[in-house]
Write an enzyme that holds these catalytic residues in place. Structure first.
Site, PDB file in Angstrom:
ATOM      1  NE  ARG A   1      60.075  67.603  44.802  1.00 37.56           N
ATOM      2  CZ  ARG A   1      59.860  68.634  44.002  1.00 37.56           C
ATOM      3  NH1 ARG A   1      59.083  68.509  42.934  1.00 37.56           N
ATOM      4  NH2 ARG A   1      60.400  69.789  44.256  1.00 37.56           N
TER       5      ARG A   1
ATOM      6  CE  LYS B   1      56.717  76.125  39.072  1.00 34.02           C
ATOM      7  NZ  LYS B   1      56.410  76.086  40.510  1.00 34.02           N
TER       8      LYS B   1
ATOM      9  NE  ARG C   1      60.814  73.525  47.143  1.00 35.54           N
ATOM     10  CZ  ARG C   1      60.004  72.613  46.609  1.00 35.54           C
ATOM     11  NH1 ARG C   1      59.428  71.718  47.382  1.00 35.54           N
ATOM     12  NH2 ARG C   1      59.790  72.598  45.323  1.00 35.54           N
TER      13      ARG C   1
ATOM     14  NE  ARG D   1      55.218  68.450  45.025  1.00 35.54           N
ATOM     15  CZ  ARG D   1      55.730  69.486  44.363  1.00 35.54           C
ATOM     16  NH1 ARG D   1      55.117  69.948  43.292  1.00 35.54           N
ATOM     17  NH2 ARG D   1      56.806  70.074  44.797  1.00 35.54           N
TER      18      ARG D   1
ATOM     19  NE  ARG E   1      62.204  77.427  41.513  1.00 35.24           N
ATOM     20  CZ  ARG E   1      61.940  76.169  41.237  1.00 35.24           C
ATOM     21  NH1 ARG E   1      61.865  75.766  40.003  1.00 35.24           N
ATOM     22  NH2 ARG E   1      61.749  75.302  42.203  1.00 35.24           N
TER      23      ARG E   1
HETATM   24  P1  AMP Z   1      61.104  71.966  41.369  1.00 38.89           P
HETATM   25  O1  AMP Z   1      60.969  70.530  41.058  1.00 38.89           O
HETATM   26  O2  AMP Z   1      60.940  72.864  40.155  1.00 38.89           O
HETATM   27  O3  AMP Z   1      60.242  72.422  42.516  1.00 38.89           O
HETATM   28  O4  AMP Z   1      62.626  72.196  41.838  1.00 38.89           O
HETATM   29  C1  AMP Z   1      63.133  71.580  43.006  1.00 38.89           C
HETATM   30  C2  AMP Z   1      64.392  72.276  43.461  1.00 38.89           C
HETATM   31  O5  AMP Z   1      65.371  72.223  42.418  1.00 38.89           O
HETATM   32  C3  AMP Z   1      64.244  73.761  43.784  1.00 38.89           C
HETATM   33  O6  AMP Z   1      63.794  73.986  45.106  1.00 38.89           O
HETATM   34  C4  AMP Z   1      65.663  74.249  43.562  1.00 38.89           C
HETATM   35  O7  AMP Z   1      66.499  73.897  44.656  1.00 38.89           O
HETATM   36  C5  AMP Z   1      66.110  73.426  42.382  1.00 38.89           C
HETATM   37  N1  AMP Z   1      65.805  74.092  41.098  1.00 38.89           N
HETATM   38  C6  AMP Z   1      64.977  73.662  40.111  1.00 38.89           C
HETATM   39  N2  AMP Z   1      64.956  74.515  39.082  1.00 38.89           N
HETATM   40  C7  AMP Z   1      65.782  75.532  39.421  1.00 38.89           C
HETATM   41  C8  AMP Z   1      66.181  76.734  38.784  1.00 38.89           C
HETATM   42  N3  AMP Z   1      65.714  77.090  37.567  1.00 38.89           N
HETATM   43  N4  AMP Z   1      67.049  77.543  39.442  1.00 38.89           N
HETATM   44  C9  AMP Z   1      67.547  77.220  40.649  1.00 38.89           C
HETATM   45  N5  AMP Z   1      67.206  76.107  41.315  1.00 38.89           N
HETATM   46  C10 AMP Z   1      66.337  75.262  40.708  1.00 38.89           C
END
Ligand code: AMP
Length: 212
Positions: free
Chosen positions: A156, A13, A167, A123, A88
């Site tokens: 990460r 994404k 996740r 990654r 999300r």
């Molecule tokens: P990402 O970089 O989008 O994979 O986000 C990493 C982590 O941030 C996720 O596993 C969640 O813990 C948190 N996170 C990011 N965006 C959201 C969201 N819209 N709602 C809830 N948690 C989020």
């Protein structure tokens, strides 16, 4: 044009959001990048979010909505935005509607859990500028160093295998229902997330044409 990117963690994404942003000349907004920056800066919202992120759980909706509301109020996002990692949950999608953020298209990347687990182990991310790399597909030119800003590129915390499995479970349970939410509104477009980066971008652009 306001677009949301959907798909499991690691589907691509962020990569596709950045490419589409360049081509369409509209900014991206990644809640994950915002939260990681807040953690790095030691902001209260970052400290609150970190405990959820490190264990692969979602940050509570009210925290996310607060952050997104502030960002979307900025002039730079007024005419268009590509949301990456938000919404999300169906609740977040409903909150966007209530805030008057009219989403014109939801682009979903389809990919299996097995493929995701394989990808996530390779990654890497720059904690400074948010650029992402894959050791197998697009490694940084110099090992461990970001091509864009010269800072360190790392794995990460939440890309460790046990967290990735959590996740994915969270994704299926809490985020996947959003696909039906946007399908009901007639603005969902799905693309095979296992194609090459270039092929996916092309298909996403074609999908966007059908939304105009
Ligand atoms: P990402 O970089 O989008 O994979 O986000 C990493 C982590 O941030 C996720 O596993 C969640 O813990 C948190 N996170 C990011 N965006 C959201 C969201 N819209 N709602 C809830 N948690 C989020």
């Amino acid at each position: 044009m306001k677009i949301v990117m959907l798909g499991p963690p690691g589907a691509g994404k962020g990569t596709q959001a950045a490419l589409l942003a360049q081509r369409l000349d509209i900014p991206t907004l990644s809640t994950g990048n915002i939260l990681r920056a807040a953690i790095k800066e030691g902001l209260p919202v970052g400290l609150e979010a970190k405990k959820y992120m490190d264990s692969g759980k979602l940050v509570p909706d009210d925290v996310i909505i607060g952050v997104v509301r502030d960002y979307l109020a900025r002039e730079e996002f007024a005419s268009g935005v590509i949301l990456d990692g938000m919404p999300r949950t169906v609740n977040q999608a409903e909150m966007l509607e209530k805030m008057g953020v009219g989403i014109s298209g939801a682009l979903a990347l389809d990919i299996s859990d097995e493929e995701i687990e394989a990808r996530m182990s390779s990654r890497r991310v720059c904690l400074n500028c948010g650029a992402t790399y894959s050791l197998t597909v697009n490694p940084p030119k110099k090992e461990g160093v970001c091509d864009k800003c010269g800072e360190k590129v790392v794995i990460r915390d939440d890309d460790r295998p046990e967290t990735v499995r959590e996740r994915l479970a969270v994704y299926h349970e809490q985020t996947e229902p959003i696909i039906a939410f946007y399908a009901e509104r007639g603005i969902l477009r799905r693309v095979d997330g296992t194609l090459s980066v270039e092929e996916i971008t092309k298909k996403l652009e074609e999908a966007l044409e059908t939304l105009k």
